[in-house]
Scaffold this motif. Structure first.
Motif, PDB file in Angstrom:
ATOM      1  N   ALA A   8       0.832  -1.208   0.000  1.00  0.00           N
ATOM      2  CA  ALA A   8       0.000   0.000   0.000  1.00  0.00           C
ATOM      3  C   ALA A   8       0.868   1.259   0.000  1.00  0.00           C
ATOM      4  O   ALA A   8       1.069   1.906   1.020  1.00  0.00           O
ATOM      5  N   THR A   9       1.417   1.573  -1.159  1.00  0.00           N
ATOM      6  CA  THR A   9       2.226   2.779  -1.340  1.00  0.00           C
ATOM      7  C   THR A   9       1.700   3.537  -2.555  1.00  0.00           C
ATOM      8  O   THR A   9       0.785   3.074  -3.238  1.00  0.00           O
ATOM      9  N   ASN A  10       2.298   4.653  -2.849  1.00  0.00           N
ATOM     10  CA  ASN A  10       1.931   5.445  -4.020  1.00  0.00           C
ATOM     11  C   ASN A  10       2.885   5.197  -5.183  1.00  0.00           C
ATOM     12  O   ASN A  10       3.153   6.094  -5.972  1.00  0.00           O
ATOM     13  N   ILE A  11       3.385   3.988  -5.319  1.00  0.00           N
ATOM     14  CA  ILE A  11       4.411   3.703  -6.317  1.00  0.00           C
ATOM     15  C   ILE A  11       3.955   4.014  -7.741  1.00  0.00           C
ATOM     16  O   ILE A  11       4.716   4.564  -8.537  1.00  0.00           O
ATOM     17  N   ILE A  12       2.722   3.676  -8.071  1.00  0.00           N
ATOM     18  CA  ILE A  12       2.250   3.920  -9.441  1.00  0.00           C
ATOM     19  C   ILE A  12       2.087   5.415  -9.681  1.00  0.00           C
ATOM     20  O   ILE A  12       2.513   5.938 -10.707  1.00  0.00           O
ATOM     21  N   GLU A  13       1.492   6.090  -8.737  1.00  0.00           N
ATOM     22  CA  GLU A  13       1.321   7.539  -8.864  1.00  0.00           C
ATOM     23  C   GLU A  13       2.670   8.241  -8.967  1.00  0.00           C
ATOM     24  O   GLU A  13       2.871   9.125  -9.798  1.00  0.00           O
ATOM     25  N   ASN A  14       3.625   7.826  -8.151  1.00  0.00           N
ATOM     26  CA  ASN A  14       4.958   8.431  -8.190  1.00  0.00           C
ATOM     27  C   ASN A  14       5.655   8.172  -9.523  1.00  0.00           C
ATOM     28  O   ASN A  14       6.324   9.057 -10.065  1.00  0.00           O
ATOM     29  N   ALA A  15       5.493   6.964 -10.060  1.00  0.00           N
ATOM     30  CA  ALA A  15       6.104   6.651 -11.354  1.00  0.00           C
ATOM     31  C   ALA A  15       5.507   7.511 -12.459  1.00  0.00           C
ATOM     32  O   ALA A  15       6.223   8.005 -13.333  1.00  0.00           O
ATOM     33  N   MET A  16       4.203   7.728 -12.416  1.00  0.00           N
ATOM     34  CA  MET A  16       3.554   8.567 -13.424  1.00  0.00           C
ATOM     35  C   MET A  16       4.033  10.012 -13.308  1.00  0.00           C
ATOM     36  O   MET A  16       4.308  10.668 -14.312  1.00  0.00           O
ATOM     37  N   GLN A  17       4.169  10.502 -12.097  1.00  0.00           N
ATOM     38  CA  GLN A  17       4.654  11.876 -11.903  1.00  0.00           C
ATOM     39  C   GLN A  17       6.081  12.024 -12.423  1.00  0.00           C
ATOM     40  O   GLN A  17       6.414  13.026 -13.046  1.00  0.00           O
ATOM     41  N   LEU A  18       6.912  11.034 -12.182  1.00  0.00           N
ATOM     42  CA  LEU A  18       8.282  11.072 -12.661  1.00  0.00           C
ATOM     43  C   LEU A  18       8.312  11.090 -14.187  1.00  0.00           C
ATOM     44  O   LEU A  18       9.062  11.851 -14.797  1.00  0.00           O
ATOM     45  N   THR A  19       7.483  10.257 -14.789  1.00  0.00           N
ATOM     46  CA  THR A  19       7.405  10.205 -16.247  1.00  0.00           C
ATOM     47  C   THR A  19       6.956  11.552 -16.802  1.00  0.00           C
ATOM     48  O   THR A  19       7.514  12.052 -17.783  1.00  0.00           O
ATOM     49  N   THR A  33      -6.330   4.491 -16.117  1.00  0.00           N
ATOM     50  CA  THR A  33      -5.797   3.175 -15.749  1.00  0.00           C
ATOM     51  C   THR A  33      -4.864   3.296 -14.556  1.00  0.00           C
ATOM     52  O   THR A  33      -4.908   2.485 -13.626  1.00  0.00           O
ATOM     53  N   THR A  34      -4.031   4.332 -14.567  1.00  0.00           N
ATOM     54  CA  THR A  34      -3.102   4.575 -13.466  1.00  0.00           C
ATOM     55  C   THR A  34      -3.853   4.821 -12.169  1.00  0.00           C
ATOM     56  O   THR A  34      -3.527   4.248 -11.129  1.00  0.00           O
ATOM     57  N   PHE A  35      -4.874   5.656 -12.216  1.00  0.00           N
ATOM     58  CA  PHE A  35      -5.634   5.971 -11.004  1.00  0.00           C
ATOM     59  C   PHE A  35      -6.358   4.741 -10.461  1.00  0.00           C
ATOM     60  O   PHE A  35      -6.393   4.524  -9.244  1.00  0.00           O
ATOM     61  N   ARG A  36      -6.900   3.914 -11.353  1.00  0.00           N
ATOM     62  CA  ARG A  36      -7.575   2.686 -10.896  1.00  0.00           C
ATOM     63  C   ARG A  36      -6.579   1.723 -10.252  1.00  0.00           C
ATOM     64  O   ARG A  36      -6.842   1.138  -9.203  1.00  0.00           O
ATOM     65  N   ALA A  37      -5.435   1.550 -10.896  1.00  0.00           N
ATOM     66  CA  ALA A  37      -4.413   0.645 -10.350  1.00  0.00           C
ATOM     67  C   ALA A  37      -3.912   1.152  -9.002  1.00  0.00           C
ATOM     68  O   ALA A  37      -3.740   0.366  -8.061  1.00  0.00           O
ATOM     69  N   GLN A  38      -3.690   2.466  -8.907  1.00  0.00           N
ATOM     70  CA  GLN A  38      -3.215   3.039  -7.646  1.00  0.00           C
ATOM     71  C   GLN A  38      -4.249   2.834  -6.541  1.00  0.00           C
ATOM     72  O   GLN A  38      -3.902   2.466  -5.424  1.00  0.00           O
ATOM     73  N   ALA A  39      -5.511   3.047  -6.860  1.00  0.00           N
ATOM     74  CA  ALA A  39      -6.568   2.870  -5.860  1.00  0.00           C
ATOM     75  C   ALA A  39      -6.625   1.425  -5.377  1.00  0.00           C
ATOM     76  O   ALA A  39      -6.765   1.160  -4.176  1.00  0.00           O
ATOM     77  N   ARG A  40      -6.489   0.470  -6.315  1.00  0.00           N
ATOM     78  CA  ARG A  40      -6.527  -0.948  -5.934  1.00  0.00           C
ATOM     79  C   ARG A  40      -5.381  -1.303  -5.005  1.00  0.00           C
ATOM     80  O   ARG A  40      -5.558  -1.990  -4.003  1.00  0.00           O
ATOM     81  N   ILE A  41      -4.192  -0.826  -5.349  1.00  0.00           N
ATOM     82  CA  ILE A  41      -3.026  -1.128  -4.511  1.00  0.00           C
ATOM     83  C   ILE A  41      -3.167  -0.484  -3.135  1.00  0.00           C
ATOM     84  O   ILE A  41      -2.870  -1.100  -2.113  1.00  0.00           O
ATOM     85  N   THR A  42      -3.636   0.747  -3.102  1.00  0.00           N
ATOM     86  CA  THR A  42      -3.795   1.448  -1.827  1.00  0.00           C
ATOM     87  C   THR A  42      -4.824   0.750  -0.946  1.00  0.00           C
ATOM     88  O   THR A  42      -4.641   0.618   0.256  1.00  0.00           O
ATOM     89  N   GLU A  43      -5.906   0.275  -1.563  1.00  0.00           N
ATOM     90  CA  GLU A  43      -6.988  -0.362  -0.808  1.00  0.00           C
ATOM     91  C   GLU A  43      -6.679  -1.790  -0.382  1.00  0.00           C
ATOM     92  O   GLU A  43      -7.074  -2.213   0.695  1.00  0.00           O
TER      93      GLU A  43
END
Length: 93
Positions: A8-19, A33-43
């Motif tokens: 449960a981290t913000n890894i996907i969101e952080n990767a998108m911001q870096l990109t 897709t990024t927001f859905r994946a991030q929400a799933r991982i966080t939850e």
């Protein structure tokens, strides 16, 4: 080798911001897709503190493979191993 599964981290969101900071402009579909994946991982992901404790314990015990999510060792990894042994195949994730 640490196999953490979903944490449960913000890894996907952080990767998108870096990109995006490198000048890449994601499409609306990629953003959704990024927001859905991030929400799933966080939850559904394991808390980082739990993962950290499992890693420290595994290192102290001298384990080569450290699975911090029981589903990884009983689910995905087991299926992949069975396919390799029984069929000589390598399953894709």
């Amino acid at each position: 080798v640490v196999c953490p599964g979903n944490v449960a981290t913000n890894i996907i969101e952080n990767a998108m911001q870096l990109t995006q900071s490198d000048g890449y402009e994601p499409s609306q579909r990629e953003l959704e897709t990024t927001f859905r994946a991030q929400a799933r991982i966080t939850e559904t992901g394991i808390e980082p503190e739990t993962v950290g404790r499992a890693v420290v314990e595994g290192v102290r015990e001298g384990r080569f493979w450290i699975f911090t999510d029981p589903e990884m060792s009983t689910g995905a990894v087991k299926l992949r191993h069975e396919a390799m042994v029984n069929e000589g195949a390598l399953l894709s994730w």
